[in-house]
Each structure stands twice: as structure tokens, then as C-alpha cells.
Design a protein around this motif. Structure first.
Motif, PDB file in Angstrom:
ATOM      1  N   MET A 101       0.983  -1.358  -0.203  1.00  0.00           N
ATOM      2  CA  MET A 101      -0.112   0.013  -0.050  1.00  0.00           C
ATOM      3  C   MET A 101       0.891   1.260  -0.005  1.00  0.00           C
ATOM      4  O   MET A 101       0.385   2.038  -0.818  1.00  0.00           O
ATOM      5  CB  MET A 101      -0.809   0.028   1.163  1.00  0.00           C
ATOM      6  CG  MET A 101      -1.734   1.168   1.302  1.00  0.00           C
ATOM      7  SD  MET A 101      -2.715   1.481  -0.319  1.00  0.00           S
ATOM      8  CE  MET A 101      -4.119   0.170   0.147  1.00  0.00           C
ATOM      9  N   ALA A 102       1.857   1.197   0.790  1.00  0.00           N
ATOM     10  CA  ALA A 102       2.695   2.346   1.044  1.00  0.00           C
ATOM     11  C   ALA A 102       3.491   2.649  -0.618  1.00  0.00           C
ATOM     12  O   ALA A 102       3.400   3.735  -0.917  1.00  0.00           O
ATOM     13  CB  ALA A 102       3.857   2.210   1.936  1.00  0.00           C
TER      14      ALA A 102
ATOM     15  N   ASN B  98       1.262   4.314  -3.101  1.00  0.00           N
ATOM     16  CA  ASN B  98       1.090   5.670  -2.753  1.00  0.00           C
ATOM     17  C   ASN B  98       2.172   6.212  -3.269  1.00  0.00           C
ATOM     18  O   ASN B  98       2.266   7.519  -4.055  1.00  0.00           O
ATOM     19  CB  ASN B  98       0.668   5.936  -1.378  1.00  0.00           C
ATOM     20  CG  ASN B  98      -0.749   5.673  -1.003  1.00  0.00           C
ATOM     21  OD1 ASN B  98      -1.403   5.601  -1.815  1.00  0.00           O
ATOM     22  ND2 ASN B  98      -0.893   5.695   0.087  1.00  0.00           N
TER      23      ASN B  98
ATOM     24  N   TRP C  84      -1.050   3.364   4.158  1.00  0.00           N
ATOM     25  CA  TRP C  84      -1.683   4.496   3.544  1.00  0.00           C
ATOM     26  C   TRP C  84      -1.433   5.764   4.425  1.00  0.00           C
ATOM     27  O   TRP C  84      -0.772   6.659   3.701  1.00  0.00           O
ATOM     28  CB  TRP C  84      -2.988   4.177   3.439  1.00  0.00           C
ATOM     29  CG  TRP C  84      -3.741   5.255   2.352  1.00  0.00           C
ATOM     30  CD1 TRP C  84      -3.901   5.083   0.958  1.00  0.00           C
ATOM     31  CD2 TRP C  84      -4.523   6.213   2.876  1.00  0.00           C
ATOM     32  NE1 TRP C  84      -4.608   6.138   0.729  1.00  0.00           N
ATOM     33  CE2 TRP C  84      -4.997   7.067   1.693  1.00  0.00           C
ATOM     34  CE3 TRP C  84      -4.622   6.884   4.132  1.00  0.00           C
ATOM     35  CZ2 TRP C  84      -5.890   8.180   1.767  1.00  0.00           C
ATOM     36  CZ3 TRP C  84      -5.358   8.128   4.302  1.00  0.00           C
ATOM     37  CH2 TRP C  84      -6.040   8.910   2.983  1.00  0.00           C
TER      38      TRP C  84
ATOM     39  N   SER D 238       2.478   6.397   4.436  1.00  0.00           N
ATOM     40  CA  SER D 238       3.145   6.900   3.090  1.00  0.00           C
ATOM     41  C   SER D 238       2.743   8.601   2.839  1.00  0.00           C
ATOM     42  O   SER D 238       3.455   9.440   2.556  1.00  0.00           O
ATOM     43  CB  SER D 238       2.840   6.177   2.016  1.00  0.00           C
ATOM     44  OG  SER D 238       1.469   6.097   1.874  1.00  0.00           O
ATOM     45  N   HIS D 239       1.350   8.756   3.206  1.00  0.00           N
ATOM     46  CA  HIS D 239       0.899  10.071   2.972  1.00  0.00           C
ATOM     47  C   HIS D 239       1.589  11.220   4.091  1.00  0.00           C
ATOM     48  O   HIS D 239       2.040  12.273   3.680  1.00  0.00           O
ATOM     49  CB  HIS D 239      -0.494  10.091   3.008  1.00  0.00           C
ATOM     50  CG  HIS D 239      -1.118   9.559   1.924  1.00  0.00           C
ATOM     51  ND1 HIS D 239      -1.484  10.533   0.592  1.00  0.00           N
ATOM     52  CD2 HIS D 239      -1.911   8.683   1.491  1.00  0.00           C
ATOM     53  CE1 HIS D 239      -2.022   9.807  -0.415  1.00  0.00           C
ATOM     54  NE2 HIS D 239      -2.403   8.785   0.219  1.00  0.00           N
TER      55      HIS D 239
END
Length: 251
Positions: free
Chosen positions: A59-60, A63, A215, A218-219
Motif C-alpha cells: 500500500m505504501a 502511494n 496508506w 506514506s501520505h
């Protein structure tokens, strides 16, 4: 038989470890003790941790990739050698005593923490690279072997080596670390599953938490960049050093 409370508890822990992994790595420092605390045997704990970590890292990685921070084709040689190295390490760890690494790895982690603290390269600015992408591939493969064999600090080693040798800024190095770490996780998960050590239901529940954490992490890393990643790298390195030394001398 895994008790019912274990599933939601470890899923919640996976959110935290996924968040930490997406930024600085080292989530296994929290997750592995949590798995072992529930009474899960060490080999099954290691296998299940790799499964949830694979999804969180994926997921990271997605992104970071969507933001243009990952050069996919250029890093294919590194991915191939990381995969092969992790597979080899995963096979070797099942037959060799790894306890001696508990003394060597803290020394390496302390060196990483010192480098992150004093190096002027630990910023978001790209610098002149010392090795090419193909030249880095064997180094990546060696770290991949370590990840399959032992594991703690893998993301930290990837990130600092990418900054020092490839000249990447810290956020970009963190992004590429997710790609390489995900690659090594795939190899480990495949071999652990083949060996029948995977707790699938628990691992997939934890994977959902890890994806949420990945998620969010990483954001957060892309928003704050090196001013967040740098202190977290130092903190994780020192925490892993303390944890490994404690485990060695308390044994």
C-alpha cells in the motif's frame, strides 16, 4: 488454537506498525513481540508477520509510486537480486542458528543512527550517485538475504544505503525502499507458505490493518518529508538496537 481476542488486537497493532514501516521501517520491532506474546510459535510468527508486512508495504509503495517517486524499470535488476537474496535467506534461516546476529546487528544499527544524525546527505535533495542502479543491485540482494534470514532494520538499511550510494533524497529513498522491501517480502511469504508455516486468517486480518497504516504513513511521509523521516530513522535504529541487545543478554 488462536483465541478470538487476538484477531482484533493484532489487527490494531498492524495499523501502528504499518504506519511506522511506511515512514522509517522497523514495525517488526513492535509486531514480532506482539505475535509471540499471544503464544504463537516463533516460525509461524515470523511467517505471519511477513504476510501482513507485505500488504502494508504494498500500500505504501503504491502511494509513493503514484506520486512519481519510484523509477520502476531502472530498479528491476535490484528487485530481481533482492528477491533471490530474500529467498536464499529464508531457506538458510530454517537450518542455521541466527542468535549471533543479535550482537552484530546492533552495531550496524548504531552506525546507521550516527550516519543519519551527522550526514548532510540526509535531506530531500538528490545528490551525485556513487554507484549506478545496476551497481546497487548486488548490495540490494545482500540486504534482501538479510531480510529473509533475520529481518530487523531491513528498511533502515535500504534507505540509508540508497541515500549514501545512489544519491537519492530521503523521501525518494524511502519510497524505493518500499519497492525493494515488498519484493523481499514476496519471496519470504512464498517460501514460508510452501513450508506450511503461515497462519492465513490471522495474517490477512493483520494485513488489512497494515494496509491502512501503510496508506496513512506514506501520505504523512510525503507531506512532511525529511524533517519527519530523519528523526524517525534515528529513533527506530536506537530502539531496535536496545531491543536486540536486551534480547541477547536477557537470554
Amino acid at each position: 488454537m488462536i483465541e478470538t481476542w487476538v484477531y482484533p488486537t493484532l489487527t490494531a497493532v498492524a495499523v501502528l506498525t504499518g504506519f511506522i514501516d511506511a515512514i522509517a521501517g522497523g514495525g517488526g520491532l513492535i509486531m514480532m513481540p506482539a505475535l509471540l506474546f499471544t503464544g504463537i510459535p516463533p516460525l509461524q510468527a515470523l511467517a505471519t508477520n511477513k504476510l501482513q508486512s507485505m500488504f502494508g508495504t504494498m500500500m505504501a509503495m503504491i502511494n509513493y509510486g503514484r506520486s512519481g517517486l519510484i523509477e520502476w524499470r531502472r530498479n528491476l535488476p535490484s528487485m530481481l537480486l533482492v528477491f533471490a537474496g530474500a529467498a536464499a535467506g529464508c531457506l538458510v534461516v530454517q537450518s542455521i542458528e541466527a542468535r549471533w546476529l543479535n550482537l552484530i546487528i546492533p552495531v550496524l544499527l548504531m552506525a546507521v543512527a550516527l550516519y543519519v544524525l551527522v550526514s548532510p546527505r540526509m535531506t530531500d535533495e538528490d545528490a551525485h550517485h556513487r554507484v549506478t542502479s545496476r551497481g546497487y543491485a548486488p548490495i540490494g540482494g545482500t540486504i534482501g538475504f538479510y531480510d529473509g534470514f533475520f529481518g530487523p532494520g531491513t528498511g533502515t538499511f535500504f534507505t540509508t544505503s540508497l541515500v549514501a550510494l545512489r544519491g537519492y533524497g530521503l523521501t525518494k529513498a524511502t519510497a524505493l525502499t518500499k519497492l525493494l522491501n515488498w519484493t523481499s517480502n514476496i519471496a519470504s511469504v512464498a517460501l514460508f507458505a510452501w513450508g506450511g508455516h503461515m497462519l492465513w486468517l490471522l495474517g490477512l486480518c493483520m494485513a488489512a490493518g497494515a494496509m491502512l497504516g501503510g496508506w496513512l504513513g506514506s501520505h504523512t511521509a510525503m507531506k512532511f518529508g525529511a524533517r519527519l523521516i530523519r528523526p524517525l530513522l534515528v529513533a527506530i535504529s536506537l530502539a531496535m538496537t536496545a531491543r536486540l541487545l536486551w534480547g541477547y543478554f536477557a537470554a
